[in-house]
Design a protein around this motif. Structure first.
Motif, PDB file in Angstrom:
ATOM      1  N   ASP A   1     -40.311  52.443 -19.340  1.00 50.98           N
ATOM      2  CA  ASP A   1     -39.328  53.425 -18.872  1.00 50.98           C
ATOM      3  C   ASP A   1     -38.123  52.728 -18.238  1.00 50.98           C
ATOM      4  O   ASP A   1     -36.971  53.086 -18.492  1.00 50.98           O
ATOM      5  N   LEU A   2     -38.379  51.704 -17.432  1.00 49.71           N
ATOM      6  CA  LEU A   2     -37.310  50.942 -16.802  1.00 49.71           C
ATOM      7  C   LEU A   2     -36.516  50.138 -17.842  1.00 49.71           C
ATOM      8  O   LEU A   2     -35.288  50.058 -17.786  1.00 49.71           O
ATOM      9  N   VAL A   3     -37.218  49.573 -18.810  1.00 47.75           N
ATOM     10  CA  VAL A   3     -36.583  48.815 -19.891  1.00 47.75           C
ATOM     11  C   VAL A   3     -35.616  49.710 -20.666  1.00 47.75           C
ATOM     12  O   VAL A   3     -34.482  49.323 -20.948  1.00 47.75           O
ATOM     13  N   ARG A   4     -36.051  50.917 -20.973  1.00 46.66           N
ATOM     14  CA  ARG A   4     -35.185  51.856 -21.706  1.00 46.66           C
ATOM     15  C   ARG A   4     -34.003  52.299 -20.851  1.00 46.66           C
ATOM     16  O   ARG A   4     -32.872  52.370 -21.336  1.00 46.66           O
ATOM     17  N   ARG A   5     -34.255  52.593 -19.583  1.00 44.90           N
ATOM     18  CA  ARG A   5     -33.194  53.062 -18.695  1.00 44.90           C
ATOM     19  C   ARG A   5     -32.106  52.008 -18.515  1.00 44.90           C
ATOM     20  O   ARG A   5     -30.931  52.314 -18.435  1.00 44.90           O
ATOM     21  N   LEU A   6     -32.509  50.721 -18.473  1.00 47.83           N
ATOM     22  CA  LEU A   6     -31.562  49.636 -18.261  1.00 47.83           C
ATOM     23  C   LEU A   6     -31.068  49.009 -19.561  1.00 47.83           C
ATOM     24  O   LEU A   6     -30.298  48.051 -19.532  1.00 47.83           O
ATOM     25  N   ASP A   7     -31.526  49.531 -20.684  1.00 48.70           N
ATOM     26  CA  ASP A   7     -31.095  49.040 -21.994  1.00 48.70           C
ATOM     27  C   ASP A   7     -31.409  47.553 -22.172  1.00 48.70           C
ATOM     28  O   ASP A   7     -30.574  46.764 -22.611  1.00 48.70           O
ATOM     29  N   ILE A   8     -32.646  47.168 -21.825  1.00 46.39           N
ATOM     30  CA  ILE A   8     -33.117  45.797 -22.030  1.00 46.39           C
ATOM     31  C   ILE A   8     -33.572  45.694 -23.484  1.00 46.39           C
ATOM     32  O   ILE A   8     -34.488  46.389 -23.899  1.00 46.39           O
ATOM     33  N   LEU A   9     -32.916  44.835 -24.251  1.00 43.18           N
ATOM     34  CA  LEU A   9     -33.205  44.744 -25.677  1.00 43.18           C
ATOM     35  C   LEU A   9     -34.045  43.534 -26.054  1.00 43.18           C
ATOM     36  O   LEU A   9     -34.640  43.507 -27.129  1.00 43.18           O
ATOM     37  N   LYS A  10     -34.057  42.503 -25.207  1.00 39.21           N
ATOM     38  CA  LYS A  10     -34.827  41.300 -25.525  1.00 39.21           C
ATOM     39  C   LYS A  10     -35.234  40.603 -24.244  1.00 39.21           C
ATOM     40  O   LYS A  10     -34.685  40.873 -23.181  1.00 39.21           O
ATOM     41  N   THR A  11     -36.202  39.733 -24.368  1.00 43.71           N
ATOM     42  CA  THR A  11     -36.644  38.939 -23.220  1.00 43.71           C
ATOM     43  C   THR A  11     -36.379  37.473 -23.511  1.00 43.71           C
ATOM     44  O   THR A  11     -36.443  37.063 -24.665  1.00 43.71           O
ATOM     45  N   PRO A  12     -36.041  36.697 -22.507  1.00 42.97           N
ATOM     46  CA  PRO A  12     -35.828  37.112 -21.126  1.00 42.97           C
ATOM     47  C   PRO A  12     -34.442  37.722 -20.921  1.00 42.97           C
ATOM     48  O   PRO A  12     -33.470  37.299 -21.541  1.00 42.97           O
ATOM     49  N   THR A  13     -34.404  38.732 -20.084  1.00 46.63           N
ATOM     50  CA  THR A  13     -33.146  39.291 -19.588  1.00 46.63           C
ATOM     51  C   THR A  13     -33.179  39.151 -18.082  1.00 46.63           C
ATOM     52  O   THR A  13     -34.176  39.477 -17.443  1.00 46.63           O
ATOM     53  N   VAL A  14     -32.101  38.643 -17.519  1.00 50.17           N
ATOM     54  CA  VAL A  14     -32.009  38.433 -16.073  1.00 50.17           C
ATOM     55  C   VAL A  14     -30.900  39.323 -15.522  1.00 50.17           C
ATOM     56  O   VAL A  14     -29.795  39.333 -16.047  1.00 50.17           O
ATOM     57  N   LEU A  15     -31.240  40.072 -14.473  1.00 48.72           N
ATOM     58  CA  LEU A  15     -30.266  40.880 -13.757  1.00 48.72           C
ATOM     59  C   LEU A  15     -30.060  40.258 -12.394  1.00 48.72           C
ATOM     60  O   LEU A  15     -31.032  39.865 -11.743  1.00 48.72           O
ATOM     61  N   VAL A  16     -28.824  40.175 -11.963  1.00 51.56           N
ATOM     62  CA  VAL A  16     -28.516  39.712 -10.609  1.00 51.56           C
ATOM     63  C   VAL A  16     -28.106  40.946  -9.826  1.00 51.56           C
ATOM     64  O   VAL A  16     -27.165  41.642 -10.187  1.00 51.56           O
ATOM     65  N   LEU A  17     -28.854  41.227  -8.763  1.00 50.38           N
ATOM     66  CA  LEU A  17     -28.583  42.380  -7.909  1.00 50.38           C
ATOM     67  C   LEU A  17     -27.969  41.916  -6.603  1.00 50.38           C
ATOM     68  O   LEU A  17     -28.361  40.870  -6.074  1.00 50.38           O
ATOM     69  N   ASP A  18     -27.051  42.704  -6.062  1.00 45.18           N
ATOM     70  CA  ASP A  18     -26.531  42.384  -4.732  1.00 45.18           C
ATOM     71  C   ASP A  18     -27.528  42.894  -3.680  1.00 45.18           C
ATOM     72  O   ASP A  18     -28.602  43.408  -4.030  1.00 45.18           O
ATOM     73  N   ALA A  19     -27.189  42.781  -2.418  1.00 41.20           N
ATOM     74  CA  ALA A  19     -28.104  43.152  -1.339  1.00 41.20           C
ATOM     75  C   ALA A  19     -28.451  44.643  -1.356  1.00 41.20           C
ATOM     76  O   ALA A  19     -29.513  45.047  -0.865  1.00 41.20           O
ATOM     77  N   ASP A  20     -27.582  45.468  -1.943  1.00 41.69           N
ATOM     78  CA  ASP A  20     -27.820  46.910  -2.024  1.00 41.69           C
ATOM     79  C   ASP A  20     -28.555  47.325  -3.295  1.00 41.69           C
ATOM     80  O   ASP A  20     -28.809  48.503  -3.509  1.00 41.69           O
ATOM     81  N   GLY A  21     -28.864  46.368  -4.168  1.00 43.44           N
ATOM     82  CA  GLY A  21     -29.578  46.664  -5.398  1.00 43.44           C
ATOM     83  C   GLY A  21     -28.693  47.001  -6.576  1.00 43.44           C
ATOM     84  O   GLY A  21     -29.189  47.387  -7.636  1.00 43.44           O
ATOM     85  N   ARG A  22     -27.376  46.870  -6.439  1.00 40.29           N
ATOM     86  CA  ARG A  22     -26.463  47.113  -7.559  1.00 40.29           C
ATOM     87  C   ARG A  22     -26.501  45.928  -8.527  1.00 40.29           C
ATOM     88  O   ARG A  22     -26.479  44.784  -8.105  1.00 40.29           O
TER      89      ARG A  22
END
Length: 137
Positions: A94-115
């Motif tokens: 569900d999270l993969v679909r919501r964030l449009d993750i198409l392949k692994t590895p995918t790395v997201l960098v979040l700021d302190a607020d989670g953006r």
């Protein structure tokens, strides 16, 4: 002489095909600002880092995912206030679909607020991860 001309043509064709292919499928795939999407404890299963969080989506049989885990763990240990969270993509579809993750590895960098401030696919280099953290702080 003919061999030289053929070699130059083949190299030019390979380069013209290889650069876009690498951008589509390798470590050159970087996106900045993901439309203001935020992730929190409920999404990650863990708390956010004080300064930034490195979120890695991986899968069980992904060899680059193991190398990415080593890089991100190393960076999180070197930079104070940075957390590393690894998410099994197969267990969180569900999270993969919501964030449009198409392949692994995918790395997201979040700021302190989670953006989400940065996203990249493929195996990252340590220097690239540290540079991306500069945008999160």
């Amino acid at each position: 002489m003919t061999g030289l001309v053929v070699s130059v043509v083949v190299l030019a064709a390979a380069r013209s095909h290889g650069a876009p292919q690498r951008r589509r499928s390798g470590r050159d795939r970087v996106r900045v600002r993901d439309g203001g999407k935020r992730l929190g404890v409920a999404d990650l299963g863990e708390g956010l880092g004080e300064r930034a969080t490195l979120v890695q989506f991986s899968s069980a049989f992904c060899a680059p995912c193991r190398a990415t885990r080593r890089v991100l763990t190393e960076v999180a240990a070197m930079v104070p206030g940075v957390a590393h969270v690894e998410i099994d993509a197969e267990q969180h579809l569900d999270l993969v679909r919501r964030l449009d993750i198409l392949k692994t590895p995918t790395v997201l960098v979040l700021d302190a607020d989670g953006r989400i401030v940065r996203r990249a696919t493929g195996q990252p280099r340590t220097a690239d991860v540290i540079a991306a953290l500069g945008e999160a702080v």
